[in-house]
Every structure is written in C-alpha cells, then in structure tokens.
Design a protein around this motif. Structure first.
Motif, PDB file in Angstrom:
ATOM      1  N   VAL A 255       1.020  -1.157  -0.150  1.00  0.00           N
ATOM      2  CA  VAL A 255      -0.056   0.031  -0.075  1.00  0.00           C
ATOM      3  C   VAL A 255       0.890   1.211  -0.183  1.00  0.00           C
ATOM      4  CG1 VAL A 255      -0.139   0.111   2.412  1.00  0.00           C
ATOM      5  CG2 VAL A 255      -2.109   1.109   1.233  1.00  0.00           C
ATOM      6  N   PHE A 256       2.028   1.340   0.505  1.00  0.00           N
ATOM      7  CA  PHE A 256       2.940   2.432   0.656  1.00  0.00           C
ATOM      8  C   PHE A 256       4.242   2.099  -0.492  1.00  0.00           C
ATOM      9  CE2 PHE A 256       1.173   2.270   4.711  1.00  0.00           C
ATOM     10  CZ  PHE A 256       0.282   3.330   4.770  1.00  0.00           C
ATOM     11  N   ARG A 257       3.921   1.524  -1.581  1.00  0.00           N
ATOM     12  CA  ARG A 257       4.941   1.334  -2.360  1.00  0.00           C
ATOM     13  C   ARG A 257       5.869   2.490  -3.007  1.00  0.00           C
ATOM     14  NH1 ARG A 257       0.599  -0.905  -5.186  1.00  0.00           N
ATOM     15  NH2 ARG A 257      -0.279   0.346  -7.080  1.00  0.00           N
ATOM     16  N   ARG A 258       7.152   2.438  -3.303  1.00  0.00           N
ATOM     17  CA  ARG A 258       7.740   3.557  -3.723  1.00  0.00           C
ATOM     18  C   ARG A 258       8.073   4.586  -3.103  1.00  0.00           C
ATOM     19  NH1 ARG A 258       4.917   2.128  -8.669  1.00  0.00           N
ATOM     20  NH2 ARG A 258       3.880   3.844  -8.936  1.00  0.00           N
ATOM     21  N   LEU A 259       7.809   4.543  -1.609  1.00  0.00           N
ATOM     22  CA  LEU A 259       8.027   5.623  -0.754  1.00  0.00           C
ATOM     23  C   LEU A 259       9.257   5.074   0.154  1.00  0.00           C
ATOM     24  CD1 LEU A 259       4.587   6.357   0.837  1.00  0.00           C
ATOM     25  CD2 LEU A 259       5.570   7.655  -1.258  1.00  0.00           C
TER      26      LEU A 259
ATOM     27  N   GLY B  57       9.056  -2.562   1.599  1.00  0.00           N
ATOM     28  CA  GLY B  57       9.571  -1.482   1.019  1.00  0.00           C
ATOM     29  C   GLY B  57      10.038  -0.297   1.683  1.00  0.00           C
ATOM     30  N   LEU B  58       9.370  -0.175   2.847  1.00  0.00           N
ATOM     31  CA  LEU B  58       9.650   1.115   3.705  1.00  0.00           C
ATOM     32  C   LEU B  58      10.737   0.898   4.493  1.00  0.00           C
ATOM     33  CD1 LEU B  58       6.088   1.951   5.076  1.00  0.00           C
ATOM     34  CD2 LEU B  58       7.177   3.009   2.972  1.00  0.00           C
ATOM     35  N   ASN B  59      11.669   1.844   4.810  1.00  0.00           N
ATOM     36  CA  ASN B  59      12.644   2.009   5.705  1.00  0.00           C
ATOM     37  C   ASN B  59      12.180   2.858   6.822  1.00  0.00           C
ATOM     38  OD1 ASN B  59      14.429   0.388   3.639  1.00  0.00           O
ATOM     39  ND2 ASN B  59      14.403   2.231   2.464  1.00  0.00           N
TER      40      ASN B  59
END
Length: 603
Positions: free
Chosen positions: A219-223, A247-249
């Motif tokens: 749901v928060f891809r590419r962030l 994908g989140l850091n």
C-alpha cells in the motif's frame, strides 16, 4: 536645530504608533503596519475584500479572521517581495485560477478554516518558491490531477480536516521535494496508493481519524525515503497484511488507538531500521516470545492503555539496542527478567497502572529502582495485601528478601497413574499443583512433543490430560511439568492401549471426523465361525411376510381403482354387431356385391 529634530522625531513616532506607512507605500485603512519587520496586519478587521494599495515591499501579510469570500485572478499581483500570507479563518469558497500569480517569493501560505470545496487546476500557478501550504479545515472533496503542479519546492502540505473522498492518481505530480504530508480526518475509504507513489522525497506521513479497516499489501510502495509513519484513531483497523509495509525504511512507526488485537509481527519483520514503535491503545493481550528479533535497531516500544496480560520470556530477545519500554495502564501482573535481551541496557521502564504482584519475578526491577528511570511514575504493588499500594522506591534493602519471594511449584497428588485400556476408550490423567505464583501446567507426549489444548490428545484448562479414542500408537509414558519462577516439579503417567479384536469395530479420526472400521481378528483373539448366509432364519421369515403382504395390498388397490373407473363410464354393452363387405372372388369384381353382418359377444 534642536526644535527641528524634536519635530522630526515626533512625526516619526506618530507614524510608527498608528502604523501609517512602510518603507514603500501607505498602510491600508484598518490595518497595522510594522516597518521594522515589513509586516501588514489586517487580522480581525471584518474585511470583505482584499485591501487595495498594499505596500509592494512588505514581506508578511495577515488577512486572517475576516469575511473574505473570493480571491480573484491575479489578486496579489505586484507583491513581489511577499514571503508569508495568512488567509485562515475566513469564508473563502472560491479561488480563481492564477489568483496567486506574481508571488514568486512566497514561501508560506495558510488558507486554513475556510469553505473551499474544490481547487481548480492552476490556482497555485506561479508559486515556485512556496515551501509550506495549509489547506486544512476546509470542505475539499477531491484533489484533481496536477493540482499542485507548479510547486516544486513545497516541503510541507497540510490537507487534513477536509471532506476528501478521492485523490486522483496524478494529484501530487510536481511535488518532487515534498517531505511531509498530513491527511487527517477525511472520508477516504482506502489509502491513495498511486497518488502517494508520486511523492518520491516524502519522509513523514500522518494519517489520523480515518475509517479504513485494513492495510493491504504494497500500500505504500515506492515511498523508499519515508522515515516516519503515523496512523492513529482508526477504530476499524484490525488487520495489517503481511507485506503492507514492505519496501519502507521506517525509523518511527505509530499505529495507535485502533483495533489491533495482536502485535502485527509479520508486517513488522521487514522494518530492520525501525527505532521507535508505538502500538498504544489497541486491544493487544500479549507480546509473544522471539518474534521481534528482526527489528535489530529497535530502541523504544510503547504499548500504553491496551489489554496486555502477559509479556512472554524472550519477547525482546535479540534487541541489543533496546532502551525504553512503556507498558503502563495495562493488565500486567508481572514482567520477568527473561523477557529482555539484557536488562543492563534498559534505561526507561513504565509499569505504572498495572495490577502488579510483588513477588520474586519483579525482584530484578526493585533492585534497579534507583537506576531505572520510571519517568516520574513509580510502579506500585497490588498484591500481596501486606504491601498493597506501596511504591517500589519505598522498599528498603532489608525488606526485599522477605517480600519479593515465590513458593516453588509442587504437584499435589503424586499417586501412581497407570492405565491399560482398549482402543477407542477415553482416559483422563490428573496433574494438579500449587505454588506462588500459580504454576503453569505442561504435558509432554510419549513421542517427546509438547501437547496443546486442542486435538485428540489435549491438555484441559485445569491441567488434566485427556486422551480421546485411544489408539495403540498412543501407548507410552507421558510427563506433566508444573513450573513457576521459583522452580519446577514433574510427574510421569503410563498408558497402554490394546488393539481391537478382528470382529470388532474401532473409531478412527480423519479430516472428515470420526469413522468406524472393522478389523480381522488378531492371533490372540478368540475366533468366531463366520455365518455363510447374510441373514438368519428369523430375518428371512419377516422379510418374506412383509413382501407378500405388500404384493396383496397392491393388487387390491388396482381392482378397486378399476371398479370405480368402470362405474364412471355408464351402462356396459355385452354384444356388438359389425357390418362388413366380403372380399371379391378371384375372378369377379366390380360393384353390386352383397354385404354381410355378424354379432360378437363381449366378455
């Protein structure tokens, strides 16, 4: 000269006192001007339109708390030095395209608490230097494509407290430097994933008071630059998909005041850079052991106001940087030292607001009561009665060996338990124990596996072992262990299960449930003569009699039916007369042949 100086000074003082000018122009009526800060303040003056003849070199303009309704096209043209403008707390419902054209140095724009429902594309045209935009507390329904297209330097966007139902996929196109976005209290039914994906530089995202019930995968891809995610006051949120945060850091994650019933371990395991985790005010009942070890850099965990009943041993194992634990206002009775990787690293511990049982399990906390930081809120004892409501800091060293003690586990009834049963029989083995704190009962099977409260062989809530529909392979020794913080006690029981004779049936458990199956007699069972006929004489007589009676009943019913059918057709004739023409002889033919007649009797 002295008089002339006094006159000049007096005139300048009057000019400052009444705010009648700035360095390049005059101060508008009902506004206050400050030449030293280049500020024009028209707040709360009941203005219905933007004042004319504003000083062109002013840097700050305050038009808040007025009655402005509309901002026209190029409304502020010529204010090239303006850096801050406040239009909050008006009744603005319409802003025309290019309303802010010419404000190339504007850095802060506040349009908070107005009546905007929609922002036409092009309204913010020309605001190339804008860094902060506040659109909160309006009635905005939708963000259209390219709404913020010319705002390449915008860093903070406040868009909460609106009626947002939809954010177009390209609404945030052009915000390549946006670092913080706040979308609070809206009517969004899902996360605008595609729109957020445009914000490649976003580092902080705040989502408060939404009605979304779950976070799906990706749901928060590419962030990838997002470091702080704040989710709070989502009363319907009860599920986080296992890859929802992939994908989140993140370094900081808050999911508070929601409806999570368990720590979302699978969703968190990817967050290897996470330092701060807050799951407060969720109905979470336990923190399980050895499931947070992937959060290698975690330093703080806050779980305030939940339903925590237990923090299991090893809950924080592997967290070498762990410093702060806040579990205040829960239902914890204890916190064992074994939950931590190293209690020497712990700096802040909040246990206040829990019904703590002051026994040997909390001795490690009390011994560190002067070194640990309780954040000004000392833990207190609820039990035993002799120390009820006493604070940890109030105990002397001499009291500790007498107060913070435990009584080892002891199995009460140690009588020998041996059972020799046939297959399919149910059997119970008792294991009752006492101790302080109350012991935990566990059972080990004959195959050296830990038994659970479910299944055919299960441990009941009172510690009793139940074997249902015993099978031969269940035979062996079973061991009961009663344990608490002060020690363990064990008891072994024996179970021997005999196989069924060949002519008997035995129930077996399958995925469809219990079924019965027949087995041939074993070598040790008494053989029985097999009956060559499938039925005995009595059964044959009964079956024959019932079949004959059924046949007679069917025939009688047919005759009765035929009788009533014939009566319904009227009087029946018993004879019939038939006229006919004889076939011509071999040689003759033609017309004029004689006709014949005969009478036939009907039976």
């Amino acid at each position: 000269m002295f008089v002339e100086s006094v006159v000049r000074w007096g005139a300048w003082s009057i000019l400052l006192q009444f705010g009648l000018g700035v360095s390049a122009g005059f101060c508008p009526p009902r506004c206050a001007c400050r030449p030293d800060t280049m500020e024009v303040n028209c707040s709360g003056k009941h203005l219905t339109s933007v004042p004319e003849s504003l000083p062109s070199d002013m840097k700050r303009l305050d038009l808040s708390q007025n009655k402005l309704k509309t901002l026209g096209r190029r409304q502020f043209l010529g204010l090239t030095q303006l850096q801050e403008m406040d239009l909050s707390d008006n009744v603005i419902s319409m802003i025309e395209v290019e309303a802010f054209q010419g404000l190339q140095n504007l850095r802060i724009l506040c349009i908070k608490n107005n009546r905007l429902k929609i922002i036409p594309v092009g309204v913010f045209s020309g605001l190339f230097s804008l860094q902060f935009l506040d659109l909160s507390e309006n009635e905005i329904l939708v963000f259209l494509d390219y709404t913020f297209r010319d705002m390449g330097n915008l860093q903070l966007l406040e868009a909460g407290e609106n009626d947002l139902v939809f954010i177009s996929q390209r609404a945030f196109t052009g915000l390549q430097n946006l670092q913080e976005l706040n979308l609070d209290r809206s009517n969004l039914t899902s996360i605008p994933t595609e729109a957020l994906s445009q914000l490649q530089s976003l580092t902080r995202l705040r989502l408060l008071r939404l009605t979304i019930s779950s976070l799906p995968n990706n749901v928060f891809r590419r962030l990838h630059r997002l470091r702080s995610l704040l989710i709070s006051h989502w009363p319907s949120l009860d599920t986080l998909a296992s890859n929802s945060l992939i994908g989140l850091n993140l370094t900081s994650l808050v999911i508070s005041r929601s409806n999570l019933s368990a720590v979302p371990y699978s969703a968190l395991r990817h967050l290897v850079y996470l330092r701060y985790l807050d799951l407060s005010y969720n109905p979470i009942t336990s923190i399980q052991g050895n499931l947070l070890g992937d959060l290698l850099r975690l330093q703080e965990l806050h779980l305030v106001g939940g339903n925590l009943l237990r923090i299991e041993p090893g809950a924080f194992r592997g967290l070498t940087y762990f410093r702060v634990l806040n579990v205040s206002s829960n239902q914890l009775t204890t916190l064992e030292e074994g939950a931590f990787h190293s209690v020497g690293n712990l700096q802040v511990l909040r246990l206040d607001g829990n019904p703590l049982a002051c026994d040997c399990r909390l001795l490690w906390v009390v011994r560190r009561r002067f070194r640990l930081n309780f954040d000004g809120r000392q833990p207190t004892c609820l039990s035993p009665d002799m120390v009820r409501e006493r604070e940890f800091q109030g105990f002397s060293e001499k009291e500790l060996p007498r107060v913070f003690i435990c009584r080892p586990s002891r199995i009460i009834d140690r009588r020998r338990q041996e059972a020799n049963i046939e297959e399919g029989t149910n059997i119970l083995f008792s294991c009752k124990a006492d101790g302080d704190p109350a012991p935990t009962i566990t059972w080990i099977s004959s195959q050296k596996t830990l038994l659970s409260p479910t299944g055919r062989i299960r441990v009941l809530s009172d510690g009793t072992l139940e074997v249902r529909y015993a099978q031969v392979q269940d035979s062996g020794m079973y061991q009961c262990t009663a344990g608490n913080a002060a020690g363990n006690d064990t008891l072994s029981v024996s179970l021997q299960v005999k196989g069924f004779p060949r002519n008997r049936t035995m129930p077996f458990f399958t995925e469809q449930g219990w079924i019965e199956s027949s087995f041939p007699p074993t070598a040790n069972s008494s053989a029985q003569v097999a009956n060559p006929y499938p039925f005995d004489a009595k059964t044959l007589i009964i079956a024959t009699t019932m079949g004959f009676l059924s046949f007679l009943s069917s025939v009688a019913i047919c005759f009765v039916f035929m009788f009533f059918w014939s009566q319904s057709k009227g009087q029946i004739k018993h004879t019939a007369t038939i006229d006919f023409v004889p076939r011509a002889s071999m040689g003759g033919g033609g017309e004029g042949g004689d006709t014949g007649r005969f009478t036939m009797k009907l039976i």
